[in-house]
Design a protein around this motif. Structure first.
Motif, PDB file in Angstrom:
ATOM      1  N   VAL A 186       0.838  -1.196   0.000  1.00  0.00           N
ATOM      2  CA  VAL A 186       0.000   0.000   0.000  1.00  0.00           C
ATOM      3  C   VAL A 186       0.878   1.253   0.000  1.00  0.00           C
ATOM      4  O   VAL A 186       1.896   1.312   0.685  1.00  0.00           O
ATOM      5  N   LYS A 187       0.489   2.265  -0.786  1.00  0.00           N
ATOM      6  CA  LYS A 187       1.282   3.497  -0.909  1.00  0.00           C
ATOM      7  C   LYS A 187       0.604   4.711  -0.296  1.00  0.00           C
ATOM      8  O   LYS A 187       1.247   5.746  -0.128  1.00  0.00           O
ATOM      9  N   GLU A 188      -0.678   4.616  -0.012  1.00  0.00           N
ATOM     10  CA  GLU A 188      -1.393   5.682   0.692  1.00  0.00           C
ATOM     11  C   GLU A 188      -2.280   5.066   1.757  1.00  0.00           C
ATOM     12  O   GLU A 188      -2.994   4.090   1.489  1.00  0.00           O
ATOM     13  N   ILE A 189      -2.234   5.636   2.954  1.00  0.00           N
ATOM     14  CA  ILE A 189      -3.094   5.189   4.044  1.00  0.00           C
ATOM     15  C   ILE A 189      -3.979   6.362   4.438  1.00  0.00           C
ATOM     16  O   ILE A 189      -3.489   7.414   4.840  1.00  0.00           O
ATOM     17  N   TRP A 190      -5.294   6.184   4.275  1.00  0.00           N
ATOM     18  CA  TRP A 190      -6.247   7.235   4.624  1.00  0.00           C
ATOM     19  C   TRP A 190      -6.855   6.912   5.988  1.00  0.00           C
ATOM     20  O   TRP A 190      -7.510   5.874   6.150  1.00  0.00           O
ATOM     21  N   LEU A 191      -6.639   7.769   6.957  1.00  0.00           N
ATOM     22  CA  LEU A 191      -7.295   7.599   8.249  1.00  0.00           C
ATOM     23  C   LEU A 191      -8.720   8.110   8.116  1.00  0.00           C
ATOM     24  O   LEU A 191      -8.944   9.269   7.750  1.00  0.00           O
ATOM     25  N   SER A 192      -9.679   7.257   8.420  1.00  0.00           N
ATOM     26  CA  SER A 192     -11.079   7.587   8.174  1.00  0.00           C
ATOM     27  C   SER A 192     -11.902   7.403   9.436  1.00  0.00           C
ATOM     28  O   SER A 192     -11.647   6.504  10.246  1.00  0.00           O
ATOM     29  N   SER A 193     -12.900   8.262   9.592  1.00  0.00           N
ATOM     30  CA  SER A 193     -13.867   8.123  10.683  1.00  0.00           C
ATOM     31  C   SER A 193     -14.922   9.195  10.525  1.00  0.00           C
ATOM     32  O   SER A 193     -14.844  10.022   9.613  1.00  0.00           O
ATOM     33  N   GLU A 194     -15.907   9.200  11.402  1.00  0.00           N
ATOM     34  CA  GLU A 194     -16.901  10.259  11.386  1.00  0.00           C
ATOM     35  C   GLU A 194     -16.328  11.557  11.953  1.00  0.00           C
ATOM     36  O   GLU A 194     -16.826  12.635  11.657  1.00  0.00           O
ATOM     37  N   ASP A 195     -15.302  11.467  12.764  1.00  0.00           N
ATOM     38  CA  ASP A 195     -14.584  12.651  13.265  1.00  0.00           C
ATOM     39  C   ASP A 195     -13.222  12.202  13.762  1.00  0.00           C
ATOM     40  O   ASP A 195     -13.082  11.721  14.886  1.00  0.00           O
ATOM     41  N   THR A 196     -12.209  12.367  12.916  1.00  0.00           N
ATOM     42  CA  THR A 196     -10.864  11.925  13.259  1.00  0.00           C
ATOM     43  C   THR A 196     -10.350  12.613  14.515  1.00  0.00           C
ATOM     44  O   THR A 196      -9.672  11.999  15.344  1.00  0.00           O
ATOM     45  N   ASP A 221      11.876   6.215   3.323  1.00  0.00           N
ATOM     46  CA  ASP A 221      12.096   6.706   1.956  1.00  0.00           C
ATOM     47  C   ASP A 221      10.891   7.456   1.390  1.00  0.00           C
ATOM     48  O   ASP A 221      10.917   7.930   0.257  1.00  0.00           O
ATOM     49  N   GLY A 222       9.809   7.558   2.170  1.00  0.00           N
ATOM     50  CA  GLY A 222       8.640   8.289   1.704  1.00  0.00           C
ATOM     51  C   GLY A 222       7.814   7.551   0.681  1.00  0.00           C
ATOM     52  O   GLY A 222       6.998   8.163  -0.007  1.00  0.00           O
ATOM     53  N   SER A 223       7.976   6.254   0.579  1.00  0.00           N
ATOM     54  CA  SER A 223       7.239   5.486  -0.426  1.00  0.00           C
ATOM     55  C   SER A 223       5.774   5.281  -0.053  1.00  0.00           C
ATOM     56  O   SER A 223       4.946   4.994  -0.925  1.00  0.00           O
ATOM     57  N   THR A 224       5.430   5.421   1.229  1.00  0.00           N
ATOM     58  CA  THR A 224       4.043   5.297   1.675  1.00  0.00           C
ATOM     59  C   THR A 224       3.653   6.558   2.427  1.00  0.00           C
ATOM     60  O   THR A 224       4.348   6.968   3.356  1.00  0.00           O
ATOM     61  N   MET A 225       2.537   7.161   2.004  1.00  0.00           N
ATOM     62  CA  MET A 225       2.089   8.420   2.592  1.00  0.00           C
ATOM     63  C   MET A 225       0.849   8.223   3.453  1.00  0.00           C
ATOM     64  O   MET A 225       0.029   7.335   3.201  1.00  0.00           O
ATOM     65  N   LEU A 226       0.713   9.085   4.460  1.00  0.00           N
ATOM     66  CA  LEU A 226      -0.428   9.056   5.373  1.00  0.00           C
ATOM     67  C   LEU A 226      -1.300  10.279   5.119  1.00  0.00           C
ATOM     68  O   LEU A 226      -0.795  11.395   4.990  1.00  0.00           O
ATOM     69  N   ARG A 227      -2.617  10.063   5.030  1.00  0.00           N
ATOM     70  CA  ARG A 227      -3.556  11.179   4.886  1.00  0.00           C
ATOM     71  C   ARG A 227      -4.503  11.176   6.068  1.00  0.00           C
ATOM     72  O   ARG A 227      -5.178  10.180   6.336  1.00  0.00           O
ATOM     73  N   ILE A 228      -4.537  12.294   6.799  1.00  0.00           N
ATOM     74  CA  ILE A 228      -5.402  12.407   7.974  1.00  0.00           C
ATOM     75  C   ILE A 228      -6.802  12.788   7.513  1.00  0.00           C
ATOM     76  O   ILE A 228      -6.978  13.702   6.712  1.00  0.00           O
ATOM     77  N   GLY A 229      -7.796  12.108   8.036  1.00  0.00           N
ATOM     78  CA  GLY A 229      -9.168  12.313   7.598  1.00  0.00           C
ATOM     79  C   GLY A 229      -9.836  13.510   8.241  1.00  0.00           C
ATOM     80  O   GLY A 229      -9.238  14.253   9.029  1.00  0.00           O
ATOM     81  N   MET A 230     -11.108  13.692   7.912  1.00  0.00           N
ATOM     82  CA  MET A 230     -11.886  14.840   8.351  1.00  0.00           C
ATOM     83  C   MET A 230     -11.883  14.979   9.873  1.00  0.00           C
ATOM     84  O   MET A 230     -12.032  14.012  10.601  1.00  0.00           O
ATOM     85  N   THR A 231     -11.725  16.218  10.322  1.00  0.00           N
ATOM     86  CA  THR A 231     -11.808  16.489  11.752  1.00  0.00           C
ATOM     87  C   THR A 231     -12.579  17.770  11.981  1.00  0.00           C
ATOM     88  O   THR A 231     -12.377  18.768  11.281  1.00  0.00           O
ATOM     89  N   GLU A 262      11.944   3.003  -4.468  1.00  0.00           N
ATOM     90  CA  GLU A 262      11.510   2.964  -3.079  1.00  0.00           C
ATOM     91  C   GLU A 262      12.625   3.275  -2.099  1.00  0.00           C
ATOM     92  O   GLU A 262      12.400   3.819  -1.033  1.00  0.00           O
ATOM     93  N   ASN A 263      13.875   2.894  -2.444  1.00  0.00           N
ATOM     94  CA  ASN A 263      14.955   3.165  -1.512  1.00  0.00           C
ATOM     95  C   ASN A 263      15.564   4.544  -1.710  1.00  0.00           C
ATOM     96  O   ASN A 263      16.506   4.920  -1.021  1.00  0.00           O
ATOM     97  N   ALA A 264      14.985   5.305  -2.670  1.00  0.00           N
ATOM     98  CA  ALA A 264      15.401   6.679  -2.931  1.00  0.00           C
ATOM     99  C   ALA A 264      16.862   6.794  -3.334  1.00  0.00           C
ATOM    100  O   ALA A 264      17.430   7.866  -3.326  1.00  0.00           O
ATOM    101  N   ASN A 265      17.524   5.697  -3.659  1.00  0.00           N
ATOM    102  CA  ASN A 265      18.916   5.744  -4.095  1.00  0.00           C
ATOM    103  C   ASN A 265      19.019   5.619  -5.611  1.00  0.00           C
ATOM    104  O   ASN A 265      19.713   6.358  -6.271  1.00  0.00           O
ATOM    105  N   SER A 266      18.308   4.624  -6.175  1.00  0.00           N
ATOM    106  CA  SER A 266      18.322   4.419  -7.618  1.00  0.00           C
ATOM    107  C   SER A 266      17.182   5.197  -8.237  1.00  0.00           C
ATOM    108  O   SER A 266      16.038   5.080  -7.818  1.00  0.00           O
ATOM    109  N   ARG A 267      17.471   6.031  -9.252  1.00  0.00           N
ATOM    110  CA  ARG A 267      16.450   6.853  -9.880  1.00  0.00           C
ATOM    111  C   ARG A 267      16.509   6.703 -11.385  1.00  0.00           C
ATOM    112  O   ARG A 267      17.567   6.537 -11.955  1.00  0.00           O
ATOM    113  N   LYS A 268      15.302   6.801 -11.998  1.00  0.00           N
ATOM    114  CA  LYS A 268      15.236   6.716 -13.455  1.00  0.00           C
ATOM    115  C   LYS A 268      14.597   7.988 -13.979  1.00  0.00           C
ATOM    116  O   LYS A 268      13.572   8.436 -13.491  1.00  0.00           O
TER     117      LYS A 268
END
Length: 611
Positions: A231-241, A266-276, A480-486
């Motif tokens: 998974v590359k994005e995790i959305w925190l979800s609820s009726e009121d975070t 390496d920043g390969s997976t991001m977190l998104r905070i849900g509605m508050t 993903e390891n932020a070392n090798s780039r194309k």
């Protein structure tokens, strides 16, 4: 019809993940009437139980989407097939939303269509949980919002011709249940259910109930699992975070600190905070801002204001003032670079005067939010607001149109041209030729590329902007390891963070005192390209001429890409590799010389023999 309570001993804790309870002991069933049983006879006997095809339809917010993914995962794990084709399905599972009348009307239409098709039906979600005595739900099997881990049993019994209702439960469903994600790169993680508010217009509170939070350890464990799943994005979800943890002695900053510690460096997976909602983060603003500054957390937060008038906020029982909302917005904008705030507005709430509405307009003009979810007031049965004196419908529509026109006049992305941004690419646009990425501030960017780029992060140069999206040119794809780039070729994109056709629609729905529902339904998470953006990004229609022009352009980009990759490879060659190539060159040269010598010798021998 009486509700059938959970009959398990100990209050209905449910089955452990992956374990099927004996149906007679686990589910109370009510046989359907003979006429209805006869209409379902072909479905009861045509296939072996557990092999039928299920059609799943989801209305509502991201929390509903997560519930549907969990139900689909369990059904799939037990052998059922999932299909988006209604006609080929043996049973329909509808996950409902009770926020506004349009969503519920769409649900009722779908239920009627299912009945006409004489197919078994299971209804889940907030509508049956909050309005269990609705006429449309008579004779229908029901899964409550906290009974989603029992969906397999309900489906099995429904296919047999029985009616099952599971609505009461005191424990939350486990987070480690099987799950089938609509987008394999995005995990929607519910951190709590219900809320502490009592908004006078909110029907969702009737369904989701009082606040119930998952433990920090269970959420941390789930994050570890989904990261391992790719998974590359995790959305925190609820009726009121923001209200998270107040029922179990912790708070949102404690949870966020624990979750951020699990994210790859390496920043390969991001977190998104849900509605508050504003009341519950006022005391934690600095801690929340610190988390939002983290490189692995999107600098984006959905904070509903609903009205710019304190009088209306009091009538809504929102438990904050406009000044307190300003404090939240101003503090986050000041402390978090590139901070993006989305908000919600309800037009025409009972008692709203022209002066009240003007205060709302002035607030929106002042902040020029890139995302505003504008909704007309819909009275929901059973709520206090439904008994209040209503604003005339023509006035409500006029105010909604006026506010929408003002919002659409903003140009939030002007000035981004030429900037270099990192984006995370997670989905395909509806046109099939663009990929959708998000910046750190969750501004969506469209890029042209193959689906192999999904799940990757890339550096892009913003080439042009439209009202609803940003266009970019990919400079390089980050590993993903932020070392090798194309390096990658030039690409133009568009996005839906603010697409006129979806997120900024006047029909946007707001769940549980503010949680936006994704325009009424989130089963199909799609991204469209608006007309304005087609012009600003030189977007060509998908006809034969447009295809040929894009093909030529892509070929030129591919040539540039190959040249850039060659240069990068040359720079990354080590001295040992260069030495190995030198030896190989010498060996090849010696071989060529020897071959030429042998040819010359043979020619000499041949000439000598014939002279």
């Amino acid at each position: 019809m009486e509700d059938i309570e959970d009959l398990l001993a100990g209050g209905g804790g449910g089955a452990p993940p992956g374990f099927r309870l004996p149906v007679p002991a686990a589910v109370g069933v009510k046989p359907k009437k003979k006429a209805f049983q006869d209409s379902l006879k072909s479905y009861n006997t045509a296939k072996i139980p557990g092999t039928q095809t299920i059609y799943v339809k989801t209305f509502g917010c991201s929390h509903n989407q997560s519930d549907s993914e969990y139900m689909a995962g369990q059904l799939s794990a037990f052998g059922y097939n999932l299909s988006e084709n209604q006609d080929e399905a043996d049973l329909w599972l509808i996950n409902t939303c009770t926020v506004k009348s349009p969503s519920q009307s769409a649900m009722e239409t779908l239920i009627a269509k299912c009945r006409n098709a004489k197919k078994p039906l299971v209804v889940a979600g907030c509508v049956p949980q909050g309005s269990r005595d609705m006429k449309e739900l008579e004779g229908v099997s029901i899964v409550g919002v906290q009974q989603i881990d029992r969906v397999v049993e309900v489906v099995e019994e429904t296919l047999k011709g029985h009616e099952v209702r599971l609505l009461t439960r005191k424990t939350l469903p486990a987070l480690d249940l099987p799950k089938v994600r609509k987008n394999k790169f995005v995990e929607i993680l519910p951190i709590n259910v219900g809320c502490l508010g009592a908004c006078t217009y909110c029907k969702t509170k009737h369904a989701r109930g009082h606040l119930g939070s998952y433990t920090v350890d269970s959420l941390v464990g789930r994050v570890r699992t989904v990261i391992a799943d790719g998974v590359k994005e995790i959305w925190l979800s609820s009726e009121d975070t923001g209200a998270y943890g107040r029922d179990i002695g912790v708070n949102l900053p404690i949870l966020l600190s624990s979750l951020v510690a699990e994210l790859p460096s390496d920043g390969s997976t991001m977190l998104r905070i849900g509605m508050t909602n504003p009341p519950y983060i006022l005391e934690h603003l600095k801690q929340i801002a610190e988390v939002l500054r983290h490189p692995c957390v999107y600098s984006f937060l959905h904070v509903p204001v609903q009205s710019g008038s304190d009088t209306i906020l009091t009538a809504m029982n929102r438990e904050y003032t406009v000044s307190e909302f300003r404090t939240v917005a101003d503090t986050l904008i000041e402390l978090v670079p590139g901070m993006q705030i989305a908000t919600d507005i309800i037009c025409g709430f009972p008692g709203e005067t022209d002066e009240d509405f003007e205060q709302t307009v002035n607030l929106i003009k002042e902040y020029k939010f890139a995302q505003v979810h504008i909704s007309q007031f819909y009275p929901r049965p059973g709520t206090p607001a439904a008994r209040m004196k209503k604003v005339p419908s023509n006035v409500v529509k006029k105010r909604s149109r006026e506010l929408t026109t003002i919002f659409e006049s903003f140009t939030p992305y002007v000035g981004m041209e030429g900037k270099i941004e990192r984006i995370w690419i997670t989905e395909v646009a509806t046109d099939g030729s663009h990929l959708v990425g998000h910046t750190k501030g969750y501004i969506q960017v469209l890029v042209v590329g193959s689906e192999s780029m999904l799940g990757t992060s890339a550096m892009v140069k913003i080439t042009s902007v439209g009202r609803w999206s940003v266009f970019g040119e990919v400079i390089e794809i980050l590993s993903e390891n932020a070392n090798s780039r194309k390096n990658h070729g030039s690409v133009e994109e568009n996005s839906c963070s603010n697409l006129k056709e979806t997120c900024c629609s006047k029909e946007q729905e707001t769940c549980a005192c503010g949680l936006t529902s994704g325009c009424g339904e989130t089963e199909e998470k799609t991204v469209s390209v608006s007309k304005d953006d087609q012009k600003s990004g030189n977007y060509r229609s998908q006809n034969l001429v447009g295809w040929f022009l894009r093909k030529r352009k892509n070929n030129s980009h591919r040539t540039k890409e190959n040249e850039m990759v060659s240069k990068l490879d040359e720079k990354q060659e080590t001295s040992s590799q260069m030495y190995e190539w030198a030896l190989l060159d010498k060996a090849l040269l010696v071989g060529i010389i020897m071959s030429l010598s042998m040819i010359i010798a043979m020619l000499c021998i041949w000439i000598y023999r014939f002279l």
